[in-house]
Design an enzyme around this catalytic site. Structure first.
Site, PDB file in Angstrom:
ATOM      1  N   PRO A  21       0.842  -1.202   0.000  1.00  0.00           N
ATOM      2  CA  PRO A  21       0.000   0.000   0.000  1.00  0.00           C
ATOM      3  C   PRO A  21       0.873   1.247   0.000  1.00  0.00           C
ATOM      4  O   PRO A  21       1.860   1.331   0.726  1.00  0.00           O
ATOM      5  CB  PRO A  21      -0.784  -0.136   1.316  1.00  0.00           C
ATOM      6  CG  PRO A  21      -0.768  -1.599   1.621  1.00  0.00           C
ATOM      7  CD  PRO A  21       0.563  -2.094   1.125  1.00  0.00           C
ATOM      8  N   GLU A  22       0.505   2.206  -0.838  1.00  0.00           N
ATOM      9  CA  GLU A  22       1.268   3.439  -0.934  1.00  0.00           C
ATOM     10  C   GLU A  22       0.356   4.619  -0.591  1.00  0.00           C
ATOM     11  O   GLU A  22      -0.713   4.425  -0.006  1.00  0.00           O
ATOM     12  CB  GLU A  22       1.874   3.563  -2.332  1.00  0.00           C
ATOM     13  CG  GLU A  22       2.807   2.395  -2.676  1.00  0.00           C
ATOM     14  CD  GLU A  22       3.440   2.495  -4.059  1.00  0.00           C
ATOM     15  OE1 GLU A  22       3.499   3.609  -4.619  1.00  0.00           O
ATOM     16  OE2 GLU A  22       3.856   1.449  -4.586  1.00  0.00           O
ATOM     17  N   ARG A  81      14.577  -3.087  -6.381  1.00  0.00           N
ATOM     18  CA  ARG A  81      13.151  -3.122  -6.683  1.00  0.00           C
ATOM     19  C   ARG A  81      12.999  -3.096  -8.196  1.00  0.00           C
ATOM     20  O   ARG A  81      13.673  -2.319  -8.885  1.00  0.00           O
ATOM     21  CB  ARG A  81      12.427  -1.911  -6.071  1.00  0.00           C
ATOM     22  CG  ARG A  81      12.562  -1.793  -4.568  1.00  0.00           C
ATOM     23  CD  ARG A  81      11.957  -2.992  -3.839  1.00  0.00           C
ATOM     24  NE  ARG A  81      10.528  -3.132  -4.104  1.00  0.00           N
ATOM     25  CZ  ARG A  81       9.582  -2.480  -3.439  1.00  0.00           C
ATOM     26  NH1 ARG A  81       9.905  -1.622  -2.490  1.00  0.00           N
ATOM     27  NH2 ARG A  81       8.312  -2.685  -3.700  1.00  0.00           N
ATOM     28  N   LYS A  99       2.804   6.852   4.083  1.00  0.00           N
ATOM     29  CA  LYS A  99       1.970   5.674   3.819  1.00  0.00           C
ATOM     30  C   LYS A  99       1.257   5.194   5.073  1.00  0.00           C
ATOM     31  O   LYS A  99       0.627   4.138   5.054  1.00  0.00           O
ATOM     32  CB  LYS A  99       2.837   4.534   3.278  1.00  0.00           C
ATOM     33  CG  LYS A  99       3.660   4.862   2.045  1.00  0.00           C
ATOM     34  CD  LYS A  99       4.555   3.688   1.700  1.00  0.00           C
ATOM     35  CE  LYS A  99       5.517   4.020   0.573  1.00  0.00           C
ATOM     36  NZ  LYS A  99       6.419   2.887   0.269  1.00  0.00           N
TER      37      LYS A  99
END
Length: 271
Positions: free
Chosen positions: A2-3, A259, A57
């Site tokens: 979740p961002e 990433r 976040k």
């Protein structure tokens, strides 16, 4: 993960359903899920939820009693969710905190996190501000243009890494960083300090556009994101091998590093 948009969706729903509710009781399934302040958890019983806000976040609830306010900060981490109820039995296992409420539209609020990369923190006002100052940089939705321009010009590292560096820009993770860079036609490995002001302005505008679009869509960064009411968001990630949406004739490629980065080799040239 979740961002920022997912956290903003959570805040919006919580404000509409539990703001003003009174905390009757709390249940902690794992003591280690409360990283700081667990010894003060009893203080929160009988308090009213008077504020709900987002920091990066994370989601922050403010509880008040007798003119004193304390806070609960919930890190969503990689897989954390705040839910009004468990969508099905599988969500019972990894529910680590339950707040029992009265006076609002929901009887409880649950913190669910199977991988436990996120934590719960309990703070007074000074502790909250100290924590947020150390942990979170500027907010990408509210940072003034000139501050953002100077921030980018002052960083010599890769552009994507800058967008994801929470102590500098708080709230953007891997998925939205990919989307922002694709829409601005910037390669993930471009050096931030070498961008001219016109390009930085385009980055600034698109960054806010992407985040606001995702908020309107109800959160769209991960397959298993659920808003507190249990509704799924939309997937905008992991397009490797698919045709570029700009119809340039190329297919989306993947750069594998710490990433993964997804980009179009034609639309996002590394200069």
């Amino acid at each position: 993960m979740p961002e920022l948009p997912e956290a903003e969706v959570v805040v919006s729903q919580l404000r509409g359903r539990v703001l003003g509710a009174v905390l009757k009781d709390s249940w902690v399934g794992r003591p280690d899920i409360v990283r700081q302040g667990i010894e003060t958890l009893d203080w929160y019983r009988g308090t009213s939820i008077i504020t709900i806000q987002r920091r990066g976040k994370s989601v922050v609830l403010g509880f008040s009693r007798n003119h004193e306010t304390r806070y609960l900060l919930a890190e969503l981490g990689m897989t954390g969710l705040l839910l009004f109820r468990s969508p099905n039995a599988s969500y019972q296992k990894h529910t680590h905190l339950i707040l029992s409420l009265e006076g609002g539209l929901e009887p409880e609020l649950r913190y669910w996190n199977p991988r436990r990369f996120g934590r719960i923190y309990l703070f007074d006002r000074t502790g909250l501000e100290r924590f947020c100052h150390k942990r979170f940089g500027c907010d990408p939705l509210t940072v003034p243009w000139e501050q953002f321009r100077q921030l980018v010009k002052g960083r010599r590292g890769r552009l994507k890494a800058l967008l994801m560096y929470q102590q500098v820009i708080a709230g953007i993770g891997n998925i939205y960083a990919n989307e922002i860079l694709y829409r601005t036609r910037l390669h993930p490995y471009r050096t931030a300090s070498r961008l001219n002001s016109r390009t930085i302005r385009r980055l600034y505008d698109v960054m806010q556009e992407v985040l606001l679009d995702a908020i309107r869509d109800g959160g769209s960064s991960v397959r298993d994101f659920l808003a507190p009411n249990g509704i799924k968001g939309h997937l905008v990630y992991d397009k490797v091998g698919e045709p570029c949406p700009a119809k340039c004739g190329k297919r989306i490629r993947r750069l594998v590093g710490e990433r993964s980065s997804f980009f179009c080799p034609t639309c996002q040239r590394r200069k």
